[in-house]
Design a protein around this motif. Structure first.
Motif: not given
Length: 415
Positions: A189-195, A348-358, A372-373
């Motif tokens: 639930e949030s005050a903004s459209f999406l959190i 709290y939210s997070g996304l972590f990506v394992d990108n190729p080194n090229y 957020y709060g």
């Protein structure tokens, strides 16, 4: 003697006349009673015939023939005061209206600005009617976010956009709807459209879905996004989703899996690879009134399904081969009601990506995170006022990062 006989006869005649009058009166009263009883029977019969409509459960909508029509929506005003540590967000960008993790700029001078927007106001219309032992339902929903038509010069006239549009019959759904890979009850639930969208599965798209008990199966619109060769639309096989829903007094938890063909055709060459993902999400009770909302997701090539496309599904390696990109993330949010109509939310939210080194390190997102709060309270029936503070960070493979801090005031009226 004659006088006595005449008097006796007169009395008898009078008695007879009185008896006749009484008999007539009784007959008239009986007739009146019969008419009254008939009226009572008729009234009771009419009332009984009308009783089903009067005593049946209240219809959510209104009837036109045998079709139930319903409309509703949200009138929403959001006021955002935003501070960016690096760079700027263009005034016409949808990232000015709500938090999009991948749009947080990295590099450049910081900027501050305030926006007023009503573009997340929403309208829906639905129609349903009996069809044999089942029901057929049509649904369409619009809002105004991301409009390319309007501007802030004079009228702020924004065109509507399609959010959802589908038909349901029995166990089948066909049309544009929330992805089966997503559990919408996990949205905080949030005050903004999406959190907290960083580690959230969030996507609406055309699909064909079958639901049987706790199981859901779907074929959904495919699209292959790449980090260095644009968005490709040459897929032959739809994205395949299966989901199982657990429900109980504790709330609900969903386990969903997705399998994807990732394909690109460049004319002179083409290649494809395989993507997959697993998501566990839901909303569970935490005490008498509190709840915890969560989403854990991971896989290879899940790209646009997570984080509002903060990363991509694939990369094109130096040999012209597609490589599915691994990523994982999630969110957790706590909702705590207090007082009569107020509640406090934090998460709290997070996304972590394992990108190729090229890939170029100075232009590839390694992670996005936010916290957020928010305090919301209903100041009147179906009218909510909210205050919210968000802080988000986007980090590149080079180690450079940029942050966003945003304060939001909102009013929403649902009808």
């Amino acid at each position: 003697m004659a006088l006595a006989a005449n008097a006796e006869q007169t009395v008898e005649e009078r008695i007879a006349a009185l008896e006749a009058m009484v008999a007539d009166l009784k007959a008239e009263l009986a007739a009146e009673k019969a008419d009254t009883d008939a009226d009572i029977v008729r009234i009771e019969t009419v009332a009984t015939q009308a009783a089903p409509a009067a005593t049946a459960p209240k219809t959510d909508g209104f009837l036109v023939g045998d079709t139930t029509l319903k409309f509703g929506g949200i009138v929403d005003l959001d006021v955002h005061a935003t501070s960016l540590s690096d760079g700027a967000i263009a005034s016409g960008s949808i990232a000015r209206d709500f938090y999009i993790p991948g749009a947080t700029p990295v590099g450049g001078d910081g900027t501050d600005f305030t926006d007023f927007t009503a573009e997340s106001s929403r309208f829906f219309f639905s129609a349903s009617k009996p069809a044999g032992e089942d029901t057929v339902q049509g649904y369409i929903e619009l809002d105004f976010l991301g409009s390319a038509q309007g501007n802030e010069l004079v009228s702020n006239s924004y065109s509507p956009r399609l959010r959802r549009a589908f038909v349901k019959y029995g166990n089948w759904l066909a049309g544009q709807e929330w992805s089966t890979f997503q559990n919408t009850s996990a949205i905080p639930e949030s005050a903004s459209f999406l959190i907290l969208s960083d580690g959230m599965v969030f996507i609406r798209q055309p699909q064909i879905r079958y639901t049987k008990g706790n199981w859901m199966f779907a074929l959904e619109n495919p699209n292959t996004t790449t980090l260095n060769a644009g968005s490709r639309d040459e897929n032959l096989i739809p994205d395949i989703v299966a989901r199982y829903n657990f429900t109980g007094d504790y709330g609900n938890v969903s386990v969903a899996g997705i399998a994807r063909q990732l394909r690109a055709d460049f004319g002179t060459s083409e290649d494809e690879t395989f993507g997959y993902g697993l998501s566990v999400s839901g909303k569970v009770k935490a005490g008498e009134k509190d709840d915890i909302r969560f989403n854990l997701v991971g896989g290879e090539g899940i790209g646009r399904y997570v984080g509002l496309a903060a990363s991509r599904s694939t990369a094109l390696d130096p040999n012209g081969k597609l490589e599915a990109i691994p990523s994982y993330g999630g969110l957790v949010a706590w909702r705590h009601p207090f007082g009569e109509t107020a509640r406090f939310n934090v998460g709290y939210s997070g996304l972590f990506v394992d990108n190729p080194n090229y890939l170029p390190a100075n232009a590839t997102t390694r992670s996005v995170q936010s916290a957020y709060g928010a305090v919301l309270w209903d100041v009147a029936p179906k009218m909510t006022v909210g205050l919210e503070l968000l802080h988000g960070i986007r980090e590149l493979e080079s180690g450079a990062d940029g942050s966003i801090s945003r304060f939001t005031f909102s009013t929403k009226y649902a009808f």
